[in-house]
Motif scaffolding. Structure first.
Motif, PDB file in Angstrom:
ATOM      1  N   VAL A   1      -1.143  11.353 -25.138  1.00 37.87           N
ATOM      2  CA  VAL A   1      -1.911  10.575 -24.161  1.00 37.87           C
ATOM      3  C   VAL A   1      -2.477   9.309 -24.806  1.00 37.87           C
ATOM      4  CG1 VAL A   1      -3.983  10.582 -22.725  1.00 37.87           C
ATOM      5  CG2 VAL A   1      -2.457  12.559 -22.712  1.00 37.87           C
ATOM      6  N   ILE A   2      -3.101   9.449 -25.970  1.00 39.64           N
ATOM      7  CA  ILE A   2      -3.676   8.286 -26.655  1.00 39.64           C
ATOM      8  C   ILE A   2      -2.586   7.288 -27.009  1.00 39.64           C
ATOM      9  CG2 ILE A   2      -4.853   7.541 -28.758  1.00 39.64           C
ATOM     10  CD1 ILE A   2      -6.372  10.205 -28.687  1.00 39.64           C
ATOM     11  N   SER A   3      -1.440   7.791 -27.449  1.00 35.97           N
ATOM     12  CA  SER A   3      -0.328   6.909 -27.807  1.00 35.97           C
ATOM     13  C   SER A   3       0.164   6.128 -26.599  1.00 35.97           C
ATOM     14  CB  SER A   3       0.807   7.736 -28.411  1.00 35.97           C
ATOM     15  OG  SER A   3       1.872   6.909 -28.809  1.00 35.97           O
ATOM     16  N   ALA A   4       0.197   6.749 -25.416  1.00 38.17           N
ATOM     17  CA  ALA A   4       0.655   6.068 -24.206  1.00 38.17           C
ATOM     18  C   ALA A   4      -0.378   5.060 -23.711  1.00 38.17           C
ATOM     19  CB  ALA A   4       0.957   7.094 -23.115  1.00 38.17           C
ATOM     20  N   VAL A   5      -1.648   5.447 -23.739  1.00 40.19           N
ATOM     21  CA  VAL A   5      -2.709   4.553 -23.263  1.00 40.19           C
ATOM     22  C   VAL A   5      -2.845   3.343 -24.183  1.00 40.19           C
ATOM     23  CG1 VAL A   5      -5.189   4.371 -22.826  1.00 40.19           C
ATOM     24  CG2 VAL A   5      -3.940   6.403 -22.093  1.00 40.19           C
ATOM     25  N   ARG A   6      -2.666   3.546 -25.463  1.00 36.07           N
ATOM     26  CA  ARG A   6      -2.771   2.443 -26.441  1.00 36.07           C
ATOM     27  C   ARG A   6      -1.374   2.022 -26.917  1.00 36.07           C
ATOM     28  NH1 ARG A   6      -6.921   2.684 -24.326  1.00 36.07           N
ATOM     29  NH2 ARG A   6      -8.964   3.220 -25.203  1.00 36.07           N
ATOM     30  N   GLN A   7      -0.484   1.819 -25.986  1.00 37.91           N
ATOM     31  CA  GLN A   7       0.915   1.496 -26.306  1.00 37.91           C
ATOM     32  C   GLN A   7       1.009   0.245 -27.182  1.00 37.91           C
ATOM     33  OE1 GLN A   7       3.362   0.564 -22.948  1.00 37.91           O
ATOM     34  NE2 GLN A   7       5.272   1.063 -24.003  1.00 37.91           N
ATOM     35  N   TYR A   8       1.871   0.347 -28.220  1.00 30.90           N
ATOM     36  CA  TYR A   8       2.173  -0.734 -29.165  1.00 30.90           C
ATOM     37  C   TYR A   8       0.994  -1.078 -30.086  1.00 30.90           C
ATOM     38  CZ  TYR A   8       6.097  -1.374 -25.991  1.00 30.90           C
ATOM     39  OH  TYR A   8       7.201  -1.163 -25.203  1.00 30.90           O
ATOM     40  N   SER A   9      -0.072  -0.283 -30.052  1.00 33.22           N
ATOM     41  CA  SER A   9      -1.165  -0.514 -30.982  1.00 33.22           C
ATOM     42  C   SER A   9      -0.859   0.194 -32.299  1.00 33.22           C
ATOM     43  CB  SER A   9      -2.479   0.013 -30.398  1.00 33.22           C
ATOM     44  OG  SER A   9      -2.425   1.429 -30.272  1.00 33.22           O
ATOM     45  N   TRP A  10      -1.734   0.014 -33.284  1.00 32.60           N
ATOM     46  CA  TRP A  10      -1.506   0.678 -34.579  1.00 32.60           C
ATOM     47  C   TRP A  10      -1.621   2.195 -34.426  1.00 32.60           C
ATOM     48  CZ3 TRP A  10      -5.178   3.788 -36.796  1.00 32.60           C
ATOM     49  CH2 TRP A  10      -6.483   3.683 -36.309  1.00 32.60           C
ATOM     50  N   ILE A  11      -2.454   2.649 -33.469  1.00 27.02           N
ATOM     51  CA  ILE A  11      -2.555   4.086 -33.221  1.00 27.02           C
ATOM     52  C   ILE A  11      -1.229   4.625 -32.685  1.00 27.02           C
ATOM     53  CG2 ILE A  11      -3.732   5.849 -31.852  1.00 27.02           C
ATOM     54  CD1 ILE A  11      -6.214   4.148 -31.867  1.00 27.02           C
ATOM     55  N   ASP A  12      -0.609   3.871 -31.776  1.00 27.62           N
ATOM     56  CA  ASP A  12       0.672   4.279 -31.203  1.00 27.62           C
ATOM     57  C   ASP A  12       1.735   4.364 -32.290  1.00 27.62           C
ATOM     58  OD1 ASP A  12       2.670   4.897 -29.375  1.00 27.62           O
ATOM     59  OD2 ASP A  12       3.061   2.793 -28.896  1.00 27.62           O
ATOM     60  N   HIS A  13       1.792   3.353 -33.154  1.00 21.38           N
ATOM     61  CA  HIS A  13       2.794   3.362 -34.234  1.00 21.38           C
ATOM     62  C   HIS A  13       2.544   4.525 -35.198  1.00 21.38           C
ATOM     63  CE1 HIS A  13       4.670  -0.312 -32.952  1.00 21.38           C
ATOM     64  NE2 HIS A  13       3.543  -1.010 -33.065  1.00 21.38           N
ATOM     65  N   LEU A  14       1.283   4.797 -35.482  1.00 22.03           N
ATOM     66  CA  LEU A  14       0.961   5.902 -36.388  1.00 22.03           C
ATOM     67  C   LEU A  14       1.362   7.239 -35.773  1.00 22.03           C
ATOM     68  CD1 LEU A  14      -0.417   6.606 -39.097  1.00 22.03           C
ATOM     69  CD2 LEU A  14      -2.565   6.843 -37.836  1.00 22.03           C
ATOM     70  N   CYS A  15       1.111   7.404 -34.474  1.00 24.06           N
ATOM     71  CA  CYS A  15       1.484   8.646 -33.796  1.00 24.06           C
ATOM     72  C   CYS A  15       3.005   8.819 -33.764  1.00 24.06           C
ATOM     73  CB  CYS A  15       0.931   8.651 -32.376  1.00 24.06           C
ATOM     74  SG  CYS A  15      -0.872   8.756 -32.269  1.00 24.06           S
ATOM     75  N   LEU A  16       3.731   7.728 -33.535  1.00 24.86           N
ATOM     76  CA  LEU A  16       5.194   7.809 -33.493  1.00 24.86           C
ATOM     77  C   LEU A  16       5.766   8.170 -34.859  1.00 24.86           C
ATOM     78  CD1 LEU A  16       6.096   4.769 -31.197  1.00 24.86           C
ATOM     79  CD2 LEU A  16       6.214   7.195 -30.636  1.00 24.86           C
ATOM     80  N   ILE A  17       5.185   7.609 -35.919  1.00 23.10           N
ATOM     81  CA  ILE A  17       5.651   7.946 -37.268  1.00 23.10           C
ATOM     82  C   ILE A  17       5.381   9.420 -37.570  1.00 23.10           C
ATOM     83  CG2 ILE A  17       5.248   7.548 -39.721  1.00 23.10           C
ATOM     84  CD1 ILE A  17       4.682   4.617 -39.026  1.00 23.10           C
ATOM     85  N   GLY A  18       4.173   9.895 -37.198  1.00 20.54           N
ATOM     86  CA  GLY A  18       3.849  11.308 -37.396  1.00 20.54           C
ATOM     87  C   GLY A  18       4.765  12.229 -36.615  1.00 20.54           C
TER      88      GLY A  18
END
Length: 318
Positions: A122-139
């Motif tokens: 959810v956080i990754s989708a709401v903050r799309q393309y942010s550093w949080i999103d990139h970190l979640c995708l890498i994890g």
């Protein structure tokens, strides 16, 4: 709905019969004689030809393959999965004794994966393309790519051998307190659930992104509703059907993955029973565990289909 459930339950019958025949055939064409392997593990018995012939007759292994299968099928219809060639224990009893441990491990892994994956997705989708999103995708990529046996060994090395925070193997019991249960459960459950959490986080992100782009979400935002209400009450509920599908399918895979995790952590469940039975060529136990795994997988998917209608009233099976 009731007619749909009855149809699905009836469809299970030919599926279980087909799987039982495939498993029975594959086990019987493998190289090696089960009776000879069983006798070789007992130093007090000399594996002479007469003893081997007597044991083959006792277990029905001297009959043609199709006759053996028909006998197995007849016993199966009566609720008899046979008797272990090693422990002389009824297969159904052996599975029933170990089923709670496997269910406990699978449910704990499921809870861990949901607790990690849903908020991350959810956080990754709401903050799309942010550093949080990139970190979640890498994890998530690391989690999907990492084999469970390797993760389990790393956790054992770090938390058991180095830090000595968690027990290396075994299962905790309630008579020693809830803390003992959790102490033994957390590491194998995390090992089993981490890969599922990574996959579930990616599915949650993708489904949420699709829903967040819908007109009714923009309308809710235009009304001035709090972001938390828009995201969790409106978006997440409508994005939950793909998530639920993955949960149902992956729960079946959790049971299959427990074979590896239970072996690594010496967890006394069905997975470890299946591995030991395969190594010993204990055919009745192997057949019984495969059928039980298949039945649980089918029933889990049926439960998921029923939950679809509960989540989305537009879905009608009848």
């Amino acid at each position: 709905m009731s007619r749909y459930i009855v149809r699905r339950l009836l469809a299970m019958i030919p599926l279980l019969l087909g799987i039982s025949f495939i498993v029975f055939s594959l086990l019987n064409i493998l190289p090696g004689d089960p009776v000879s392997i069983m006798l070789s593990s007992n130093p007090h018995i000399t594996p002479d030809a007469e003893t081997i012939a007597q044991l083959k007759a006792q277990y029905g292994l001297d009959k043609p393959l199709m006759t053996q299968y028909l006998i197995f099928l007849g016993n199966l219809l009566k609720g008899d999965l046979g008797t272990s060639m090693y422990t002389q224990q009824p297969v159904l009893t052996a599975i029933a004794e170990r089923m709670p441990a496997t269910i406990q491990l699978a449910l704990a892994a499921l809870v861990i994966s949901i607790v990690i994956a849903i908020p991350v997705g959810v956080i990754s989708a709401v903050r799309q393309y942010s550093w949080i999103d990139h970190l979640c995708l890498i994890g998530a990529l690391i989690g999907v790519s990492m084999p469970s046996f390797w993760l389990g060994l790393l956790l054992m090395l770090g938390f058991s051998l180095k830090l000595r925070w968690l027990p290396l193997s075994g299962m905790g019991y309630l008579y020693n307190g809830l803390g003992d249960v959790l102490h033994h459960l957390i590491m194998p459950a995390f090992t089993l659930g981490f890969g599922m959490a990574a996959l579930l986080a990616r599915v949650t992100r993708s489904s949420m992104l699709e829903v967040l782009g819908q007109d009714y979400i923009r309308t809710a935002q235009a009304k001035g509703l709090p972001e938390r209400t828009v995201v969790y009450r409106h978006a997440l509920r409508n994005a939950f059907i793909p998530i639920l599908t993955v949960l149902g399918v992956q729960f079946g895979y959790l049971l299959g993955g427990s074979v590896i995790v239970e072996t690594i952590f010496s967890w006394p469940g069905i997975g470890r029973l299946a591995v030991n039975s395969i190594l010993n060529r204990d055919l009745p136990v192997v057949q019984g565990t495969v059928l039980v795994f298949t039945l649980i997988f089918i029933l889990t998917n049926l439960l998921v289909d029923i939950l679809y209608a509960a989540i989305d009233p537009r879905i009608q099976y009848d």
